[in-house]
Design a protein around this motif. Structure first.
Motif, PDB file in Angstrom:
ATOM      1  N   GLU A 260       0.841  -1.207   0.000  1.00 31.76           N
ATOM      2  CA  GLU A 260       0.000   0.000   0.000  1.00 31.76           C
ATOM      3  C   GLU A 260       0.875   1.257   0.000  1.00 31.76           C
ATOM      4  OE1 GLU A 260      -2.530  -0.308   3.386  1.00 31.76           O
ATOM      5  OE2 GLU A 260      -3.779  -1.897   2.521  1.00 31.76           O
ATOM      6  N   LEU A 261       1.915   1.269   0.830  1.00 34.80           N
ATOM      7  CA  LEU A 261       2.790   2.435   0.907  1.00 34.80           C
ATOM      8  C   LEU A 261       3.623   2.586  -0.360  1.00 34.80           C
ATOM      9  CD1 LEU A 261       3.860   2.117   4.640  1.00 34.80           C
ATOM     10  CD2 LEU A 261       2.528   3.972   3.638  1.00 34.80           C
ATOM     11  N   LYS A 262       4.020   1.478  -0.947  1.00 31.17           N
ATOM     12  CA  LYS A 262       4.756   1.534  -2.212  1.00 31.17           C
ATOM     13  C   LYS A 262       3.888   2.141  -3.310  1.00 31.17           C
ATOM     14  CE  LYS A 262       5.760  -2.129  -4.990  1.00 31.17           C
ATOM     15  NZ  LYS A 262       5.867  -1.811  -6.441  1.00 31.17           N
ATOM     16  N   GLU A 263       2.619   1.729  -3.383  1.00 29.61           N
ATOM     17  CA  GLU A 263       1.710   2.254  -4.401  1.00 29.61           C
ATOM     18  C   GLU A 263       1.478   3.755  -4.203  1.00 29.61           C
ATOM     19  OE1 GLU A 263      -2.832   1.584  -6.135  1.00 29.61           O
ATOM     20  OE2 GLU A 263      -2.012   0.212  -4.636  1.00 29.61           O
ATOM     21  N   LYS A 264       1.290   4.188  -2.957  1.00 28.78           N
ATOM     22  CA  LYS A 264       1.102   5.615  -2.685  1.00 28.78           C
ATOM     23  C   LYS A 264       2.340   6.407  -3.107  1.00 28.78           C
ATOM     24  CE  LYS A 264      -1.880   4.886   1.386  1.00 28.78           C
ATOM     25  NZ  LYS A 264      -3.124   5.498   0.889  1.00 28.78           N
ATOM     26  N   THR A 265       3.504   5.852  -2.821  1.00 29.24           N
ATOM     27  CA  THR A 265       4.757   6.526  -3.165  1.00 29.24           C
ATOM     28  C   THR A 265       4.943   6.619  -4.676  1.00 29.24           C
ATOM     29  OG1 THR A 265       5.768   5.718  -1.121  1.00 29.24           O
ATOM     30  CG2 THR A 265       7.260   6.459  -2.851  1.00 29.24           C
ATOM     31  N   GLU A 266       4.648   5.538  -5.373  1.00 31.79           N
ATOM     32  CA  GLU A 266       4.797   5.538  -6.832  1.00 31.79           C
ATOM     33  C   GLU A 266       3.823   6.505  -7.490  1.00 31.79           C
ATOM     34  OE1 GLU A 266       6.501   1.004  -7.543  1.00 31.79           O
ATOM     35  OE2 GLU A 266       4.336   1.350  -7.557  1.00 31.79           O
ATOM     36  N   GLN A 267       2.591   6.554  -6.976  1.00 32.04           N
ATOM     37  CA  GLN A 267       1.602   7.483  -7.536  1.00 32.04           C
ATOM     38  C   GLN A 267       2.032   8.933  -7.325  1.00 32.04           C
ATOM     39  OE1 GLN A 267      -2.080   6.391  -5.636  1.00 32.04           O
ATOM     40  NE2 GLN A 267      -2.532   4.758  -7.099  1.00 32.04           N
ATOM     41  N   ARG A 268       2.598   9.214  -6.157  1.00 34.66           N
ATOM     42  CA  ARG A 268       2.977  10.604  -5.838  1.00 34.66           C
ATOM     43  C   ARG A 268       4.233  11.045  -6.579  1.00 34.66           C
ATOM     44  NH1 ARG A 268       3.052  15.155  -5.496  1.00 34.66           N
ATOM     45  NH2 ARG A 268       2.926  16.556  -3.698  1.00 34.66           N
ATOM     46  N   THR A 269       5.177  10.135  -6.778  1.00 41.86           N
ATOM     47  CA  THR A 269       6.468  10.515  -7.354  1.00 41.86           C
ATOM     48  C   THR A 269       6.583  10.247  -8.851  1.00 41.86           C
ATOM     49  OG1 THR A 269       7.479   8.350  -6.906  1.00 41.86           O
ATOM     50  CG2 THR A 269       7.603  10.020  -5.149  1.00 41.86           C
ATOM     51  N   GLY A 270       5.744   9.344  -9.385  1.00 40.87           N
ATOM     52  CA  GLY A 270       5.871   8.957 -10.781  1.00 40.87           C
ATOM     53  C   GLY A 270       7.003   7.973 -11.026  1.00 40.87           C
TER      54      GLY A 270
END
Length: 203
Positions: A92-102
């Protein structure tokens, strides 16, 4: 240069030269950060970190864990770890990070600091297992702590205050020219978990 009490601007490069560091501020709110902290404390397979320094094995109070898409091997401080399968919270945290940073990541190194007496010395994340000049995203949960950068040649310092739930990203040639650390402090009694999402290529 200190960057305390400055409104985060994800588009601003905190480094004056030779690299890129962006501080996004809070990726998740305080309640979510506390929930994730408690979940990770309970579900991650924490181990005391080990390092070989001048031929002697040192065991730290700080605890670490290594997770990823595959059982990647990751070597630093002359010790090798094999990645464990992702947990639900980490994904979940990886997905949030990827969405925010690209950016995209395939692994995560976690650190558990029990209080401010535990920190990390000056180093750069330039291990041969990692994608060269790849992005490294750092999420902080728990105690707010100062994070410091120092240029390898000019010795210029940049300090930033990482609050719980916040996201910072290091990329481009930052690791070539800068070292970073988490300085110990007696002012902090609470624990902190730091997640650094990375990309392993040497597999």
């Amino acid at each position: 240069m200190k960057l305390f009490d400055i409104e985060p601007d994800a588009t601003k490069n905190l480094l004056p030269q030779d690299g890129t560091v962006n501080y996004f501020g809070k990726l998740i709110d305080e309640n979510a950060a506390n929930d994730y902290l408690n979940t990770l404390l309970a579900t991650i397979e924490w181990r005391n970190d080990e390092a070989v320094i001048f031929g002697k094995k040192i065991v730290t109070k700080r605890k670490v864990a290594w997770y990823g898409d595959k059982p990647f091997e990751y070597t630093y401080s002359k010790t090798t770890k094999s990645a464990l399968p992702w947990t639900t919270a980490l994904l979940e945290l990886k997905e949030k990070t990827e969405q925010r940073t690209g950016e995209t990541f395939n692994s995560c190194l976690l650190n558990l600091y029990h209080d401010g007496n535990e920190g990390m010395g000056w180093h750069s994340d330039a291990e041969k297992d990692l994608k060269k000049h790849g992005a490294i995203a750092s999420i902080s949960l728990g105690a707010a702590r100062k994070f410091a950068f120092k240029h390898k040649e000019t010795k210029e310092r940049i300090d930033v205050f990482l609050e719980s739930g916040s996201l910072l990203i290091m990329k481009d040639n930052t690791q070539d020219h800068w070292v970073h650390r988490l300085p110990p402090t007696k002012r902090v009694a609470e624990q902190r978990v730091n997640l650094t999402f990375r990309t392993v290529e040497n597999h």
